[in-house]
Write a protein that holds these residues in place. Structure first.
Motif, mmCIF file in Angstrom:
data_model
loop_
_atom_site.group_PDB
_atom_site.id
_atom_site.type_symbol
_atom_site.label_atom_id
_atom_site.label_comp_id
_atom_site.label_asym_id
_atom_site.label_seq_id
_atom_site.Cartn_x
_atom_site.Cartn_y
_atom_site.Cartn_z
ATOM 1 N N TYR A 7 47.716 16.543 27.267
ATOM 2 C CA TYR A 7 48.781 16.501 26.259
ATOM 3 C C TYR A 7 48.925 17.773 25.439
ATOM 4 C CZ TYR A 7 48.618 11.567 27.400
ATOM 5 O OH TYR A 7 48.627 10.372 28.080
ATOM 6 N N ALA A 8 48.168 18.811 25.760
ATOM 7 C CA ALA A 8 48.293 20.066 24.994
ATOM 8 C C ALA A 8 49.705 20.617 25.060
ATOM 9 C CB ALA A 8 47.293 21.102 25.517
ATOM 10 N N SER A 41 51.601 18.521 22.361
ATOM 11 C CA SER A 41 51.046 18.508 21.015
ATOM 12 C C SER A 41 51.261 19.869 20.350
ATOM 13 C CB SER A 41 49.551 18.183 21.055
ATOM 14 O OG SER A 41 48.990 18.261 19.771
ATOM 15 N N SER A 85 51.951 14.740 15.811
ATOM 16 C CA SER A 85 51.946 15.535 17.050
ATOM 17 C C SER A 85 50.528 15.899 17.462
ATOM 18 C CB SER A 85 52.798 16.796 16.889
ATOM 19 O OG SER A 85 54.148 16.472 16.621
ATOM 20 N N ASN A 138 45.497 21.012 17.597
ATOM 21 C CA ASN A 138 44.243 20.706 18.285
ATOM 22 C C ASN A 138 43.615 19.459 17.671
ATOM 23 O OD1 ASN A 138 42.107 21.363 20.120
ATOM 24 N ND2 ASN A 138 40.920 22.154 18.397
ATOM 25 N N ILE A 196 42.707 15.447 16.805
ATOM 26 C CA ILE A 196 42.372 14.111 17.309
ATOM 27 C C ILE A 196 42.278 13.162 16.110
ATOM 28 C CG2 ILE A 196 40.661 12.683 18.482
ATOM 29 C CD1 ILE A 196 41.926 14.547 20.441
ATOM 30 N N PHE A 256 37.270 20.376 18.194
ATOM 31 C CA PHE A 256 38.559 19.786 17.848
ATOM 32 C C PHE A 256 38.658 19.560 16.340
ATOM 33 C CE2 PHE A 256 37.711 18.602 22.209
ATOM 34 C CZ PHE A 256 38.934 18.797 22.839
ATOM 35 N N LEU A 306 42.227 14.343 26.737
ATOM 36 C CA LEU A 306 43.488 14.294 25.990
ATOM 37 C C LEU A 306 44.085 15.690 25.867
ATOM 38 C CD1 LEU A 306 42.609 11.729 23.150
ATOM 39 C CD2 LEU A 306 44.206 11.378 25.050
ATOM 40 N N ALA A 307 43.245 16.679 25.589
ATOM 41 C CA ALA A 307 43.738 18.059 25.477
ATOM 42 C C ALA A 307 44.280 18.547 26.814
ATOM 43 C CB ALA A 307 42.621 18.970 24.987
ATOM 44 N N ARG A 308 43.587 18.216 27.877
ATOM 45 C CA ARG A 308 44.009 18.642 29.205
ATOM 46 C C ARG A 308 45.383 18.067 29.568
ATOM 47 N NH1 ARG A 308 40.080 16.547 33.691
ATOM 48 N NH2 ARG A 308 38.654 17.977 32.604
ATOM 49 N N LEU A 322 46.844 15.411 19.665
ATOM 50 C CA LEU A 322 46.532 15.248 21.091
ATOM 51 C C LEU A 322 46.381 13.780 21.449
ATOM 52 C CD1 LEU A 322 43.883 18.094 21.396
ATOM 53 C CD2 LEU A 322 46.171 18.106 22.405
ATOM 54 N N ALA A 333 49.065 11.306 23.058
ATOM 55 C CA ALA A 333 49.876 11.993 22.048
ATOM 56 C C ALA A 333 51.186 11.278 21.779
ATOM 57 C CB ALA A 333 50.154 13.426 22.503
#
Length: 481
Positions: free
Chosen positions: A43-44, A47, A100, A50, A52, A78, A39-41, A102, A124
């Motif tokens: 939608y960073a 967002s 907003s 950090n 979840i 996270f 998700l971070a990869r 991730l 996100a």
């Protein structure tokens, strides 16, 4: 007895498995941080933090699995917002969008039987992630992974508050409340021991007739799926209420285990699937609320949907089954409504996520503003469009995934050219095999993405025609051993 442990594979909406066999604490705390990392990869860039979101439904030990998920994700670096009570899955999708974040990780097995639990991954944007993203999670499972960041924070929150406030802006709440208080409409809801429990009370501030609102991880011996075979109590309750007569309009709603799927029951106690509700909702949104946008349907959707789309001159788009395909389309287009045969319906006025409580509010508003029973609204649509076909669906439980493979191979190599003596005029294979016949009827044969189950769908001129076609399909499946 030996237990077969299936690999962690994501189906049409998440990973699901049998509790204590496939779905265990050990496996969940392995996959959850990887899902957060993916998700971070992805939608960073959209967002603002950090964060979840983690939440759960009312299944066996769901809150314990959610706690373990939250701690594993926190330890991977996270910040985590963990629900302090059960809630609908769409409430958690909304929270991810509103904050907003991730994305969200939801502990639920949706409509599956009691022995199952699972993990849904939401992006996100507030909806189901695509197959490409779940494939990234699966790929990480095959690698050595380590998390070198310091632990994040873990904070509790009430998942109902922001969600209910948002849904209340979508309809004329005061008008609905006035109709209930004035006795113009009587509302029933079978929440099937699931996450929609207390939902109407929170949204309307009024008591309605809620059935099966207590927690029961065994779901009364059935499954939390909005199908007629599980709804005897609701049918009986509404039919008894109808005997009192009068001018009161009555409606019943049915919510699946995590409240993202819906069905309804009219004032006489007749079942209405989303094949009927979607056309009624299209009319309400386009005509009474004057909303615009594209209609999205899956391949299993009723032919009444394109008929109503033509009547209102609204563009239509068709997808494979799985709300993630609808959500993906909603991210790039102006959409009026997107719906699937199994009861998942979402709206361009909201996040790209199926939402049963929002659908119920829109249906209530349609009844209140039209002053008509659901079946009357449906009959009028049939008359407007000249469409009067019947529909049904059956699930056939297969002995094994091996049988599933044999059936799929037979469909690919020996594709039927006739069914019950009727010529197949078209075969659509974007999701399973959808055979359109010379009389305008259709049969869809497809397989569950998470279980050894064959799903059969049919729409035909009469219920007898539907039954005969479904029986033909079951006999065809039985012929493969």
């Amino acid at each position: 007895m030996p237990v077969t442990i299936n690999p962690i594979k994501f189906g049409t909406d998440g990973w699901r498995g049998l509790i204590a066999a496939d779905f265990t604490f050990e496996r969940l705390v392995q996959v959850a941080p990887l899902a957060a990392q993916v998700l971070a990869r992805n939608y960073a860039h959209v967002s603002q933090n950090n964060l979840i979101i983690v939440g759960y439904d009312r299944r066996f030990m769901a809150e314990n699995f959610a706690q373990a998920t939250a701690e594993a994700v926190q330890n991977a670096g996270f910040d985590v917002l963990l629900a302090d009570t059960f809630s609908p899955t769409p409430a958690l999708s909304w929270e991810a969008h509103a904050r907003s974040a991730l994305g969200a990780l939801v502990i639920t097995a949706s409509h599956n039987p009691a022995g199952y639990l699972g993990l849904k991954v939401k992006g996100a944007f507030g909806g189901s992630v695509t197959g490409e993203i779940t494939q990234q999670i699966e790929a990480l499972l095959e690698q050595e992974n380590s998390f070198n960041r310091p632990p994040g924070t873990l904070t509790m929150f009430d998942p109902w508050v922001s969600y209910c406030q948002e849904l209340q802006t979508k309809v004329n709440i005061a008008e609905i409340q006035g109709a209930i208080r004035g006795g113009k409409i009587e509302v029933f809801a079978d929440v099937m021991h699931g996450a929609a429990a207390t939902g109407f009370k929170r949204l309307l501030g009024l008591d309605i007739h809620e059935l099966n609102g207590e927690r029961d991880p065994l779901f009364g011996g059935g499954a939390p799926e909005p199908l007629p075979k599980y709804l005897a109590d609701l049918f009986r309750t509404i039919r008894e209420a109808a005997k009192t007569g009068g001018d009161t309009l009555r409606v019943g709603f049915v919510f699946d285990g995590d409240s993202d799927r819906i069905a309804a029951v009219d004032g006489q106690g007749n079942f209405l699937s989303s094949q009927i509700l979607i056309p009624i909702l299209i009319e309400h949104l386009a005509e009474r609320k004057q909303f615009t946008g594209e209609i999205i349907k899956t391949v299993s959707g009723s032919d009444l949907i394109p008929r109503v789309a033509d009547f209102y001159q609204i563009p239509l788009y068709e997808t494979p089954i799985g709300y993630k395909y609808i959500a993906e389309r909603m991210l790039s287009q102006n959409v009026l409504i997107g719906g699937e045969e199994s009861g998942g319906i979402g709206y361009g006025t909201h996040i790209p996520e199926r939402d049963a409580l929002l659908s119920a509010l829109y249906v209530l508003e349609a009844i209140v503003q039209s002053g008509k029973d659901l079946s009357t609204l449906y009959g009028e649509l049939q008359a407007k469009t000249g469409f009067n076909f019947s529909y049904d669906r059956v699930d056939v439980h297969l002995a094994s995934m091996e049988i599933r493979g044999k059936l799929l191979e037979k469909l690919e190599t020996e594709t039927p050219q006739t069914i019950l003596g009727k010529a197949v005029t078209n075969c659509l294979a974007i999701d399973g095999y959808k055979f359109r016949l010379e009389d305008g009827s259709w049969l869809l044969i497809r397989f569950s993405g998470t279980e050894p189950v064959l799903r059969l769908y049919c729409e035909a001129p009469t219920l007898l025609d539907v039954k005969k076609t479904l029986d033909w399909a079951k006999d065809w499946a039985d012929s493969v051993g």
